[in-house]
Design a protein around this motif. Structure first.
Motif, short mmCIF file in Angstrom:
data_model
loop_
_atom_site.label_atom_id
_atom_site.label_comp_id
_atom_site.label_asym_id
_atom_site.label_seq_id
_atom_site.Cartn_x
_atom_site.Cartn_y
_atom_site.Cartn_z
N LYS A 1 9.49 0.46 -13.17
CA LYS A 1 9.02 0.52 -11.73
C LYS A 1 8.96 -0.69 -11.08
N GLN B 1 12.26 -1.51 -9.87
CA GLN B 1 12.95 -0.48 -9.04
C GLN B 1 12.16 -0.99 -7.47
N SER C 1 9.85 7.85 1.44
CA SER C 1 10.11 9.31 1.64
C SER C 1 11.61 9.55 1.70
N THR D 1 0.95 -1.09 -0.15
CA THR D 1 -0.10 0.05 0.06
C THR D 1 1.00 1.31 0.12
N PHE E 1 5.39 4.65 4.30
CA PHE E 1 5.38 5.69 3.35
C PHE E 1 6.60 6.77 3.49
N MET F 1 2.50 1.78 -3.55
CA MET F 1 1.56 2.03 -4.34
C MET F 1 1.11 3.74 -4.25
N LEU F 2 0.99 4.08 -2.86
CA LEU F 2 0.57 5.32 -2.64
C LEU F 2 1.62 6.35 -3.18
N ASN F 3 2.86 5.78 -3.05
CA ASN F 3 3.80 6.73 -3.39
C ASN F 3 4.16 6.81 -4.91
N GLU F 4 3.55 5.92 -5.49
CA GLU F 4 3.59 5.74 -7.20
C GLU F 4 2.62 6.56 -7.67
N LEU F 5 1.42 6.92 -7.15
CA LEU F 5 0.02 7.59 -7.61
C LEU F 5 0.65 8.85 -8.19
N LYS F 6 0.14 9.16 -9.43
CA LYS F 6 0.63 10.23 -10.25
C LYS F 6 -0.05 11.53 -9.58
N SER F 7 -1.18 11.52 -8.98
CA SER F 7 -1.95 12.49 -8.33
C SER F 7 -1.64 12.70 -7.15
#
Lengths: 527, 319, 306
Positions: free
Chosen positions: B218, B221, B201, B108, B197, B111-117
């Motif tokens: 991705k 990575q 970061s 999670t 997360f 995924m959260l880190n990869e979101l474009k928005s």
């Protein structure tokens, strides 16, 4: 804040089968003849005079000033400081003590009082009760033995409080607390909405129960009629931990009800395993029959709080205790008219006499003065009424009728800066002033009710659970696992009751019963 | 020989102290808190071996003059027919929670880190955190709204419309093997995700840039950079949870199950067992005994797992 | 590294659109499971209590009522004061706590520090063992005399072992030792390294621990239960806790004393407890973005080095 306070105190009163009207009517009741102080102009005559005498007895000049800390469960009050000041100004000439009132809100009480006691904090007087670990606290040595000091420092209290009450405060013959004079007996029973009863045409049948005490079987026609006419209403309700076998049979619990091993009501002093009695089994069988017939809600084993259902008239027969006028008070709070009938006769056990007490803490530096103060709380109407109503002129005013007061102009029980609404904690209730509008018939009924109570054969016996605490802890889980479904009739007792009994025995039930019997026999031998 | 070694030890300690004076000063604030808040009151554990009686006005002197009772205060939970099932339930549920947390929170977070928005990502993060604030009592009401036999959403809108009889959720232990983990993940995922997360970061972005130049996609990575760099965090958090494996979440097992006795074969864990057991007596010695036992088991398990970690990679150990 | 180059590489290094949509879908579903209950809680909190008992929970209640909130906010003065107390202890406590935890965690994260294992263990140990309520109460209340002070609401929560260890892990996994060594060679003292390198490089870690501490302080009621009797110092959570626990306690007592439950009629029902939940969550949702801005991508160690 006010609303909560009032609500809490209100709930507590009901819990301990106590009496006080929602609008904050002062209340008092007593077995003794104090009831004539009601609304008539008569002073709380003899008592007052006697109290004043007592209070002046010790020579104030000789007493060094002391501070006393009193802890009680009650909603904290805004004007406590103000009231303390008024109280202490008055006490100065009497016993030269400065009293601090420490109100601990209900939700924190169970966590806080054991820590205060065990840590040896600065506490002189501690509220206690059977439901607030009184026997355990005595066993741990938290409370002072006041047997010998009582006659000397609180003579009038000893003289005036009903003897039967002091029995509950005894452990191994010694007195460890001063009980509050309150209603003593208990009866179990049911309440029901008169409106629903009329709707279902059951009024006559239910009225009959008021003169002839019904058994669980006797209720069947009622339940069947309700079920047939309104499938949305649960005829018998049912709540987690509501053990109808216990409420109908009214066994003598020998202390805490959660510890198994009981006596038949007023029969002998032989401790039995109540779950093995034929009477219990019969009731469980009936409950199972009722459950299958749909008289009991399907999730009865897990519903802990049925208040909402009761308020919403989704339950017909509402189980509870049936002290006089309980139906009126509870009906008022539910918002509809309730009628009630009893299923047991008035009975007095240690649990009833231990409903509200105040103990002097063993580590108190001034136990004598604490007792002298409690003497005033129990015998001096001025002290007693300051504690209950606050400062005259600020919180309450006298009315034209003697001994009847009203809230100060603009104040109600909800917005007054001081109205703990916990009359039953502050000693002798019959010293309370009356609030305007209080039902005066009540105390006669209560007196009658108390007088009709039959004391338990072992009243005054307190079970010391320490020797079997391991077993008590073990059976508690077995009980919590199996009893709710058996007692609510959810499962077949023919299969589950024997299983339950076996498991209880494995957990050490017999040892608990033997210990109870041993202690009772030893206690009887000393009588 | 021994004395000699001791002396060099103490000398080297003084040497260290002198060399890293500033570092030791940095430790002081936390040490003060630990001493007052944790280590000074630690003498209280002997309560577990005593039959406490208040013999003077003072807790400490009363404690020491109370009678020694050996392991008597431990008997009520070690010596019962529940001993096995309670231990099994506690360890298996907590073990399951540890694994589930790992396999949900790490992906999670990635995924959260990869979101474009970024805006939506922040919104999701906030929303996922919300269940954390619902007390178990409130959660238990919600659960009841779902699982109630007569009025619950599931029976009313799913089971009964399909023509089946309503399920007695609160008396069928088997369902709770799934319900409890689901509720736990629902409630704690937001919290655990934030830790990972933050871990992501903290990863140097240069590493990813270098990977892009090397042509890593991705997925690669994530596998070759993110996960390995999060491993220390994963190991430490797992070790910490292992230490607490004998401590069950009381609210989850007590409130959410409505403390239904019929579910005990599956849902009774140490903390609820002890709560039921001590509700009558309220004995401080017995509750101290349980706490001590839970701590010792946790300590043994953590020391063991720490040793294993040490063998594999010295850098990832807890201590 | 210039910002233009960084932006460019970010553009190259993104997930594909289908994957992006799939991820969003997963999150939307999960978020629905988190938000729906909250909306339900809110709706229940404004539902009339008797409607609740007849119709059960509903997203679209038939009758509304603000009674639950009126009940909670019946003493506005006290609520405002308690909000103040809570805010103060939360802000002061969080900053102090993050600071001292960071100091400690930094030291035990230094590979060159000989006693790091011992001091890590010292912290971890307190996670498993405690002396119990009574001895702790004795020390704070009887020995130190900190009852009824704001300080007592802050002090016991300053160090959570778990946060110390998480912080230590952040430090040791994201700050290379070489950086510290290089700074030392440049002549920087330990304090300077800590403030200008460690703290600067660890904003996500500090924000995480800060967030957790904020919640910890904000949600704590037990300290107040034990040590606070002065109504002026009561934090919000304790005020709310009382409402809830009082009801539960009374239910337990009534069932224990066997007096049946012909009782407890005027206490707040479920709607009030839902309202409590809403009142508690509100301010924290507002605080959330503050911490989120520190979870930024693109902190580069190289930037600091250079």
């Amino acid at each position: 804040m006010r609303f909560k306070k009032q609500a809490l105190a209100w709930a507590m009163t009901s819990v301990f089968a106590f009496s006080m009207v929602l609008t904050g009517c002062g209340s008092n009741n007593n077995k003794t003849s104090a009831t004539e102080t009601k609304e008539t102009a008569s002073q709380p005559a003899s008592t007052t005079a006697a109290a004043t005498e007592t209070a002046t007895e010790p020579e104030p000049a000789k007493l060094a000033p002391v501070e006393l800390n009193w802890y009680l469960p009650a909603a904290p009050q805004k004007d406590t400081k103000l009231v303390e000041k008024a109280l202490n100004d008055y006490l100065k000439d009497k016993i030269n003590a400065t009293v601090h009132l420490n109100f601990v809100d209900w939700g924190s009480w169970k966590d806080k009082f054991p820590v205060l006691l065990a840590s040896g904090s600065n506490v002189d007087i501690m509220f206690t009760a059977g439901w607030s670990q009184f026997p355990q606290s005595v066993a741990k040595g938290y409370f002072a033995d006041i047997t010998d000091m009582l006659p000397k420092y609180a003579p009038k209290t000893v003289e005036n409080l009903p003897k039967v009450l002091f029995e509950g405060a005894r452990v191994a013959g010694k007195i460890y607390a001063i009980p509050t004079s309150k209603e003593i007996a208990h009866t179990n029973g049911f309440g029901y909405s008169t409106e629903l009863a009329k709707k279902y045409g059951l009024e006559e049948q239910l009225k009959a129960f008021q003169t002839k005490i019904p058994t669980l079987e006797d209720l069947e026609p009622i339940l069947a009629a309700v079920k047939a006419q309104d499938p949305n209403v649960s005829p018998l309700g049912g709540v987690y931990n509501m053990n109808f076998a216990m409420t109908f049979l009214d066994f003598d619990p020998v202390g805490d009800q959660n510890i198994p091993g009981m006596l038949y009501k007023n029969k002998d002093t032989i401790v039995v395993d109540e779950y093995e009695t034929p009477e219990y089994k019969a009731i469980f069988n009936t409950m199972h029959k009722y459950y299958k017939a749909g008289y009991i809600r399907k999730d009865a084993t897990i519903v802990k709080d049925a208040t909402a259902d009761r308020k919403g008239k989704k339950v017909f027969l509402i189980g509870g205790t049936t002290k006089p006028l309980a139906n009126e008070e509870i009906g008022a709070s539910y918002g509809y008219e309730l009628e009630q009938f009893s299923i047991t006769t008035p009975f007095i056990t240690s649990n009833d006499t231990q409903g509200s007490m105040n103990a002097v803490v063993a580590s108190s530096k001034n136990p004598e003065r604490a007792l002298m103060f409690l003497e005033l709380v129990n015998m001096d109407p001025i002290v007693n009424n300051i504690l209950n109503y606050g400062v005259e002129g600020t919180h309450f005013v006298k009315t034209d009728v003697d001994n009847v007061i009203d809230f100060a102009p603009g104040l109600t029980g909800q917005n007054s800066g001081y109205f703990p609404n916990a009359f039953w904690e502050f000693g002798n209730q019959f010293l309370n002033h009356f609030l305007v509008g209080q039902n005066t018939k009540k105390w006669d009924l209560f007196k009658e009710y108390n007088d009709s109570g039959v004391p338990s054969k072992i009243l005054g016996f307190n079970f010391d659970a320490e020797p079997v605490k391991t077993e008590i802890a073990a059976v508690a889980n077995v009980r919590d696992e199996l009893l709710p479904s058996i007692a609510t009739g959810t499962v077949d007792p023919e299969i589950f009751l024997p299983k339950f009994i076996t498991r209880m025995k494995q957990a050490g039930l017999d040892k608990i019963i033997a210990e109870k019997q041993k202690q009772i026999d030893a206690w009887l031998a000393t009588k | 020989m021994l004395r000699l070694r001791n002396r060099t030890k103490s000398r080297s300690f003084l040497y260290e102290l002198n060399k890293n004076k500033t570092l030791f000063i940095m430790l002081i604030p936390v040490l003060i808190v630990l001493i007052i808040n944790n280590y000074l009151p630690m003498f209280g554990v002997i309560l577990a071996f005593k039959d406490f009686k208040m013999s003077s006005g003072n807790f400490v002197t009363s404690l020491f003059s109370s009678e020694w009772v050996g392991f008597k205060n431990f008997e009520f939970f070690l010596n019962t027919s529940y001993g096995f099932s309670v231990t099994r339930n506690t360890i298996l549920f907590n073990g399951l929670f540890i694994v589930l947390t790992l396999v949900t929170a790490v992906p999670t977070a990635i995924m959260l880190n990869e979101l474009k928005s970024r805006k939506l990502a922040k919104f999701y993060q906030t929303a996922m955190f919300l269940p954390q604030f619902m007390s178990w009592v409130v959660v238990s009401f919600l659960a009841f709204a779902f699982f109630s036999v007569d009025t619950g959403f599931i029976n009313k809108f799913i089971v009964e419309p399909l023509g089946f009889e309503g399920i007695q959720w609160y008396s069928e232990p088997k369902y709770w093997l799934y319900i409890l983990p689901l509720v736990t993940i629902w409630k704690t995922l937001g919290f655990n995700t934030i830790i990972y997360f933050a871990g992501i970061s903290g990863i140097d972005t240069e590493l990813y840039e270098a990977a892009v130049i090397d042509g890593a996609n991705k997925w690669k990575q994530a596998i070759h950079i993110t996960v390995p760099l999060l491993t220390p965090l994963m190991i430490i958090l797992t070790l910490l949870s292992i230490g607490r494996i004998f401590f069950a979440d009381f609210g989850l097992f007590f409130q959410v199950t409505q403390n239904s006795g019929a579910l005990y074969p599956v849902t009774l864990v140490i903390d609820t067992y002890v709560f039921n057991a001590l509700r009558v007596m309220g004995d401080p010695s017995m509750s101290t005994a349980v706490g001590l036992y839970q701590g010792v088991v946790g300590l043994v398990l953590v020391l063991g797992s720490n040793l294993i970690v040490k063998k594999i990679n010295k850098d990832h150990v807890l201590f | 590294m210039t910002s233009i180059a960084k932006k460019k590489s970010n553009i190259q290094n993104q997930i594909s659109s289908p994957t992006n949509i799939l991820f969003h879908l997963i999150f939307v579903i999960f978020v629905a499971f988190c938000l729906a209950p909250l909306i339900l809680i809110f709706m229940v909190s404004i539902t009339n209590e008797s409607t609740l008992s007849t119709n059960g929970y509903s997203f679209f209640p038939k009758a509304f009522s603000l009674q639950a909130y009126q009940y909670i906010f019946r003493d506005t003065q006290q609520i405002i004061r308690s909000y103040g107390v809570s805010l103060f202890i939360t802000i002061a406590g969080t900053f102090l706590s993050v600071f001292i935890i960071a100091l400690y965690a930094y030291v035990i994260s230094r590979k060159g520090f000989k006693y790091r294992g011992f001091f890590s263990f010292l912290v971890f140990f307190t996670m498993l063992f405690n002396g119990g309520l009574v001895p702790t109460f004795m020390i704070y209340s009887n020995v130190l005399g900190w009852s009824d002070t704001l300080f007592i609401l802050i002090f016991p929560l300053l160090v959570s072992p778990m946060y110390v260890i998480i912080m230590k892990t952040f430090f040791s996994s994201s700050i290379p030792d070489s950086l510290v060594e290089a700074a030392k060679i440049d002549g920087a003292g330990e304090w300077r390294i800590f403030f200008s390198i460690i703290l600067r490089l660890s904003t996500p870690a500090l924000a995480t621990i800060g967030l957790f501490n904020t919640l910890h302080y904000w949600n704590d009621w037990f300290t107040a239960l034990l040590y606070i009797t002065d109504e002026k110092l009561i934090p919000l959570q304790f005020l709310l806790y009382r409402v809830q626990s009082t009801l539960e306690y009374l239910i337990q007592i009534s069932s224990q004393s066997g007096q049946g439950a012909m009782t407890i009629a005027d206490l707040p029902g479920q709607s009030a407890r839902m309202a409590l939940c809403i009142v508690t969550i509100g301010p924290v949702i507002l605080a959330f973005p503050f911490f989120q801005k520190y979870f930024v991508k693109g902190l580069t160690i190289g930037a600091i080095k250079g």
